[in-house]
Design a protein around this motif. Structure first.
Motif, PDB file in Angstrom:
ATOM      1  N   ARG A  15       0.854  -1.188  -0.182  1.00 42.96           N
ATOM      2  CA  ARG A  15       0.049   0.019  -0.112  1.00 42.96           C
ATOM      3  C   ARG A  15       0.974   1.244   0.082  1.00 42.96           C
ATOM      4  O   ARG A  15       0.766   2.295  -0.674  1.00 42.96           O
ATOM      5  CB  ARG A  15      -0.936  -0.001   1.168  1.00 42.96           C
ATOM      6  N   ARG A  16       1.935   1.203   0.743  1.00 43.34           N
ATOM      7  CA  ARG A  16       2.855   2.262   0.618  1.00 43.34           C
ATOM      8  C   ARG A  16       3.567   2.590  -0.672  1.00 43.34           C
ATOM      9  O   ARG A  16       3.680   3.773  -0.970  1.00 43.34           O
ATOM     10  CB  ARG A  16       3.929   1.947   1.757  1.00 43.34           C
ATOM     11  N   ARG A  17       3.983   1.387  -1.434  1.00 44.40           N
ATOM     12  CA  ARG A  17       4.413   1.883  -2.763  1.00 44.40           C
ATOM     13  C   ARG A  17       3.363   2.302  -3.592  1.00 44.40           C
ATOM     14  O   ARG A  17       3.741   3.177  -4.546  1.00 44.40           O
ATOM     15  CB  ARG A  17       5.024   0.616  -3.278  1.00 44.40           C
ATOM     16  N   ARG A  22       6.670   6.933  -9.087  1.00 43.34           N
ATOM     17  CA  ARG A  22       7.836   6.363  -9.636  1.00 43.34           C
ATOM     18  C   ARG A  22       8.929   7.548  -9.972  1.00 43.34           C
ATOM     19  O   ARG A  22       8.429   8.491 -10.841  1.00 43.34           O
ATOM     20  CB  ARG A  22       7.434   5.514 -10.846  1.00 43.34           C
ATOM     21  N   GLN A  23      10.053   7.251  -9.716  1.00 43.71           N
ATOM     22  CA  GLN A  23      11.159   8.260 -10.212  1.00 43.71           C
ATOM     23  C   GLN A  23      11.379   7.898 -11.532  1.00 43.71           C
ATOM     24  O   GLN A  23      11.490   6.850 -12.011  1.00 43.71           O
ATOM     25  CB  GLN A  23      12.410   8.287  -9.199  1.00 43.71           C
ATOM     26  N   PRO A  24      11.532   9.054 -12.395  1.00 41.55           N
ATOM     27  CA  PRO A  24      12.036   8.628 -14.005  1.00 41.55           C
ATOM     28  C   PRO A  24      13.376   8.120 -13.636  1.00 41.55           C
ATOM     29  O   PRO A  24      14.242   8.569 -13.029  1.00 41.55           O
ATOM     30  CB  PRO A  24      12.241  10.181 -14.379  1.00 41.55           C
ATOM     31  N   MET A  25      13.684   7.560 -14.540  1.00 42.05           N
ATOM     32  CA  MET A  25      15.034   6.556 -14.791  1.00 42.05           C
ATOM     33  C   MET A  25      16.232   7.692 -15.368  1.00 42.05           C
ATOM     34  O   MET A  25      15.801   8.387 -16.483  1.00 42.05           O
ATOM     35  CB  MET A  25      15.071   5.467 -15.740  1.00 42.05           C
TER      36      MET A  25
END
Length: 151
Positions: A15-17, A22-25
């Motif tokens: 749930r936390r995720r 998401r961070q860009p690569m």
């Protein structure tokens, strides 16, 4: 003595995720760029021999180093049978002087390369060079093929 399967702890973690973005690569994928560069290299390796002057000649071979030219010089070719070409256009040797004078808009300091088949007569090549000189040009060079066989 029960065994925990971790379902309770992983449910909270997942749930936390979901809440986080998401961070860009930040890495660059080099594989497509390398593929494109290799294709371009192959294209240029195949196309480079095709960029020579179009009059087919068997040039004499020498061990002289290649000249570097900043701009494309005027090329006059003499074939084995004595026919003369200005760039890739066949010309009458008697009309070369007038054509070269018409080309001389940048001045007579422009470089002229004479390409002669190795089986062409010496007299024919010298007559062509005399005509170039009569047109006012003084910067004349003879073109040869580089000898790749070392003795």
């Amino acid at each position: 003595m029960g065994m925990s399967t971790g379902a309770a702890s992983s449910g909270g973690g997942s749930r936390r995720r979901r809440g986080k973005r998401r961070q860009p690569m930040a890495e660059i994928n080099m594989t497509p760029m390398v593929d494109v560069m290799l294709v371009l290299l192959i294209i240029f390796m195949v196309a480079a021999p095709l960029m020579t002057v179009g009059v087919p000649l068997e040039l004499p071979k020498t061990e002289a180093k290649a000249l570097s030219a900043k701009k494309q010089p005027i090329t006059i070719s003499v074939q084995q049978d004595g026919s003369v070409f200005l760039q890739e256009t066949p010309v009458d040797p008697s009309g070369i002087v007038e054509q070269l004078k018409a080309i001389a808009e940048a001045g007579y300091e422009e470089r002229i390369f004479v390409r002669a088949d190795q089986a062409a007569g010496y007299g024919t090549v010298m007559r062509v060079m005399a005509l170039i000189s009569a047109a006012g040009y003084r910067n004349i060079g003879l073109v040869t093929a580089q000898d790749t066989a070392k003795s």
